[in-house]
Scaffold this motif. Structure first.
Motif, PDB file in Angstrom:
ATOM      1  N   ARG A  36       0.888  -1.394   0.155  1.00  0.00           N
ATOM      2  CA  ARG A  36       0.118  -0.465  -0.051  1.00  0.00           C
ATOM      3  C   ARG A  36       1.299   1.205  -0.496  1.00  0.00           C
ATOM      4  O   ARG A  36       1.924   1.434   0.749  1.00  0.00           O
ATOM      5  N   GLU A  37       0.904   2.198  -0.928  1.00  0.00           N
ATOM      6  CA  GLU A  37       1.236   3.371  -0.477  1.00  0.00           C
ATOM      7  C   GLU A  37       1.395   4.387   0.527  1.00  0.00           C
ATOM      8  O   GLU A  37       1.747   5.189   0.499  1.00  0.00           O
ATOM      9  N   SER A  38       0.108   4.376   0.695  1.00  0.00           N
ATOM     10  CA  SER A  38      -0.482   5.257   1.267  1.00  0.00           C
ATOM     11  C   SER A  38      -1.594   4.405   2.866  1.00  0.00           C
ATOM     12  O   SER A  38      -2.228   3.960   2.378  1.00  0.00           O
ATOM     13  N   TYR A  39      -2.066   5.143   3.792  1.00  0.00           N
ATOM     14  CA  TYR A  39      -2.486   5.139   4.745  1.00  0.00           C
ATOM     15  C   TYR A  39      -3.753   5.502   4.398  1.00  0.00           C
ATOM     16  O   TYR A  39      -4.726   4.923   4.736  1.00  0.00           O
ATOM     17  N   ALA A  40      -3.594   6.047   3.675  1.00  0.00           N
ATOM     18  CA  ALA A  40      -4.843   6.649   3.469  1.00  0.00           C
ATOM     19  C   ALA A  40      -6.328   5.687   2.121  1.00  0.00           C
ATOM     20  O   ALA A  40      -6.929   5.746   2.982  1.00  0.00           O
ATOM     21  N   SER A  41      -4.646   4.774   1.885  1.00  0.00           N
ATOM     22  CA  SER A  41      -5.709   3.907   1.019  1.00  0.00           C
ATOM     23  C   SER A  41      -6.604   2.768   1.883  1.00  0.00           C
ATOM     24  O   SER A  41      -7.660   2.575   1.343  1.00  0.00           O
ATOM     25  N   PHE A  42      -6.570   3.286   3.074  1.00  0.00           N
ATOM     26  CA  PHE A  42      -7.234   1.755   4.644  1.00  0.00           C
ATOM     27  C   PHE A  42      -8.641   2.791   5.116  1.00  0.00           C
ATOM     28  O   PHE A  42      -9.537   2.410   5.074  1.00  0.00           O
ATOM     29  N   GLY A  43      -8.903   3.911   4.068  1.00  0.00           N
ATOM     30  CA  GLY A  43     -10.072   4.892   4.441  1.00  0.00           C
ATOM     31  C   GLY A  43     -10.203   5.234   5.094  1.00  0.00           C
ATOM     32  O   GLY A  43      -9.522   5.872   6.130  1.00  0.00           O
ATOM     33  N   THR A  45     -10.724   3.875   7.850  1.00  0.00           N
ATOM     34  CA  THR A  45      -9.402   2.831   8.925  1.00  0.00           C
ATOM     35  C   THR A  45      -7.864   3.069   8.878  1.00  0.00           C
ATOM     36  O   THR A  45      -7.489   2.378   9.853  1.00  0.00           O
ATOM     37  N   GLU A  46      -8.125   3.878   8.608  1.00  0.00           N
ATOM     38  CA  GLU A  46      -6.194   4.391   8.507  1.00  0.00           C
ATOM     39  C   GLU A  46      -6.056   4.838   9.497  1.00  0.00           C
ATOM     40  O   GLU A  46      -4.488   4.469  10.184  1.00  0.00           O
ATOM     41  N   GLU A  47      -6.515   4.959  10.570  1.00  0.00           N
ATOM     42  CA  GLU A  47      -6.170   5.431  11.724  1.00  0.00           C
ATOM     43  C   GLU A  47      -6.024   4.524  12.986  1.00  0.00           C
ATOM     44  O   GLU A  47      -5.335   4.071  13.401  1.00  0.00           O
ATOM     45  N   ILE A  48      -6.935   3.093  12.492  1.00  0.00           N
ATOM     46  CA  ILE A  48      -6.780   1.626  12.999  1.00  0.00           C
ATOM     47  C   ILE A  48      -5.100   1.182  12.822  1.00  0.00           C
ATOM     48  O   ILE A  48      -4.728   1.066  13.488  1.00  0.00           O
ATOM     49  N   PHE A  49      -4.974   1.443  11.471  1.00  0.00           N
ATOM     50  CA  PHE A  49      -3.617   0.465  10.936  1.00  0.00           C
ATOM     51  C   PHE A  49      -2.372   1.447  10.904  1.00  0.00           C
ATOM     52  O   PHE A  49      -1.737   0.958  11.657  1.00  0.00           O
ATOM     53  N   ARG A  50      -2.740   2.729  11.714  1.00  0.00           N
ATOM     54  CA  ARG A  50      -1.958   3.777  11.618  1.00  0.00           C
ATOM     55  C   ARG A  50      -1.775   3.190  13.330  1.00  0.00           C
ATOM     56  O   ARG A  50      -0.154   3.005  14.055  1.00  0.00           O
ATOM     57  N   GLY A  51      -2.291   3.398  13.623  1.00  0.00           N
ATOM     58  CA  GLY A  51      -2.399   2.797  16.006  1.00  0.00           C
ATOM     59  C   GLY A  51      -1.663   1.355  15.712  1.00  0.00           C
ATOM     60  O   GLY A  51      -0.827   1.490  16.870  1.00  0.00           O
ATOM     61  N   PHE A  52      -1.776   0.193  14.694  1.00  0.00           N
ATOM     62  CA  PHE A  52      -1.124  -0.414  15.146  1.00  0.00           C
ATOM     63  C   PHE A  52       0.205  -1.127  14.719  1.00  0.00           C
ATOM     64  O   PHE A  52       1.359  -1.599  15.890  1.00  0.00           O
ATOM     65  N   ASN A  66      -8.102  -7.377  22.075  1.00  0.00           N
ATOM     66  CA  ASN A  66      -8.055  -8.244  21.186  1.00  0.00           C
ATOM     67  C   ASN A  66      -9.184  -8.025  19.900  1.00  0.00           C
ATOM     68  O   ASN A  66     -10.252  -8.628  19.518  1.00  0.00           O
ATOM     69  N   PHE A  67      -8.791  -6.127  19.830  1.00  0.00           N
ATOM     70  CA  PHE A  67      -9.258  -5.804  18.663  1.00  0.00           C
ATOM     71  C   PHE A  67      -9.867  -6.156  17.217  1.00  0.00           C
ATOM     72  O   PHE A  67     -10.563  -6.539  16.659  1.00  0.00           O
ATOM     73  N   PHE A  68      -8.089  -7.124  16.940  1.00  0.00           N
ATOM     74  CA  PHE A  68      -8.205  -7.304  15.266  1.00  0.00           C
ATOM     75  C   PHE A  68      -9.874  -8.237  15.600  1.00  0.00           C
ATOM     76  O   PHE A  68     -10.298  -8.422  14.542  1.00  0.00           O
ATOM     77  N   LEU A  69     -10.023  -9.235  16.329  1.00  0.00           N
ATOM     78  CA  LEU A  69     -10.662 -10.253  16.365  1.00  0.00           C
ATOM     79  C   LEU A  69     -12.341  -9.775  16.403  1.00  0.00           C
ATOM     80  O   LEU A  69     -13.083 -10.348  16.258  1.00  0.00           O
ATOM     81  N   GLU A  70     -12.188  -8.625  17.339  1.00  0.00           N
ATOM     82  CA  GLU A  70     -13.519  -8.073  18.061  1.00  0.00           C
ATOM     83  C   GLU A  70     -14.032  -6.826  17.645  1.00  0.00           C
ATOM     84  O   GLU A  70     -15.148  -7.097  17.112  1.00  0.00           O
ATOM     85  N   GLY A  71     -13.143  -6.135  16.586  1.00  0.00           N
ATOM     86  CA  GLY A  71     -13.614  -5.697  15.867  1.00  0.00           C
ATOM     87  C   GLY A  71     -13.181  -4.925  14.424  1.00  0.00           C
ATOM     88  O   GLY A  71     -14.069  -4.809  14.195  1.00  0.00           O
ATOM     89  N   LEU A  72     -12.287  -5.594  14.307  1.00  0.00           N
ATOM     90  CA  LEU A  72     -11.929  -5.211  12.752  1.00  0.00           C
ATOM     91  C   LEU A  72     -12.537  -6.652  11.552  1.00  0.00           C
ATOM     92  O   LEU A  72     -12.991  -6.217  10.929  1.00  0.00           O
ATOM     93  N   LEU A  73     -12.322  -7.823  12.329  1.00  0.00           N
ATOM     94  CA  LEU A  73     -12.989  -8.916  11.887  1.00  0.00           C
ATOM     95  C   LEU A  73     -14.330  -8.785  11.121  1.00  0.00           C
ATOM     96  O   LEU A  73     -14.991  -9.064  10.273  1.00  0.00           O
ATOM     97  N   PRO A  74     -14.622  -8.515  12.359  1.00  0.00           N
ATOM     98  CA  PRO A  74     -16.394  -8.362  12.245  1.00  0.00           C
ATOM     99  C   PRO A  74     -17.326  -7.569  11.020  1.00  0.00           C
ATOM    100  O   PRO A  74     -17.913  -7.946  10.239  1.00  0.00           O
ATOM    101  N   VAL A  75     -16.321  -6.416  10.753  1.00  0.00           N
ATOM    102  CA  VAL A  75     -17.025  -5.402  10.399  1.00  0.00           C
ATOM    103  C   VAL A  75     -15.895  -5.545   9.134  1.00  0.00           C
ATOM    104  O   VAL A  75     -16.026  -4.177   7.213  1.00  0.00           O
TER     105      VAL A  75
END
Length: 130
Positions: A36-43, A45-52, A66-75
């Motif tokens: 990915r050229e930029s975090y902006a490409s995550f739309g 969820t940009e700040e979430i991917f920065r947070g990782f 456990n945000f990946f399984l409880e928050g990100l995966l379901p959506v």
């Protein structure tokens, strides 16, 4: 191969073509989706991917909450996962220390040319894939 398994499998196929007769995959994390050229490409969820990658926020999100399984995966799935399906995803990561692998995988997402070794591998793999 599925999801990140496609990236790992394609890397193996690229490096060991004489051992591979064919490739089957679905929903692969591979070019052109990554790198990915930029975090902006995550739309949105940009700040979430920065947070990782943040040294404090990353472990808090993934290991403690456990945000990946409880928050990100379901959506990230186009339908609601059933409680039984979610339990299958949760089972290997019940203990916080078991989630370290998820954190490392998320931090190794090739974004904005970092980490450099993963970025370079994806670029080389993309050339081979084409």
């Amino acid at each position: 191969m599925h999801d990140w398994g496609a990236a790992f499998g394609l890397n193996y196929a690229w490096r060991h073509a004489d051992n591979v007769k064919g490739i089957a995959f679905m929903e692969g994390v591979m070019p052109p989706t990554y790198p990915r050229e930029s975090y902006a490409s995550f739309g949105n969820t940009e700040e979430i991917f920065r947070g990782f990658r943040d040294p404090v926020r990353g472990p808090e999100l993934i290991i403690e909450k456990n945000f990946f399984l409880e928050g990100l995966l379901p959506v990230s799935v186009m339908r609601n996962l059933t409680p039984a399906e979610l339990e299958v995803y949760r089972a290997p990561f019940a203990a916080p220390k078991s989630r370290r692998a998820i954190l490392h995988l998320l931090r190794d997402n090739p974004i904005e040319e970092k980490p450099a070794n993963v970025w370079r591998t994806f670029e080389e793999m993309a050339t081979w894939w084409r």
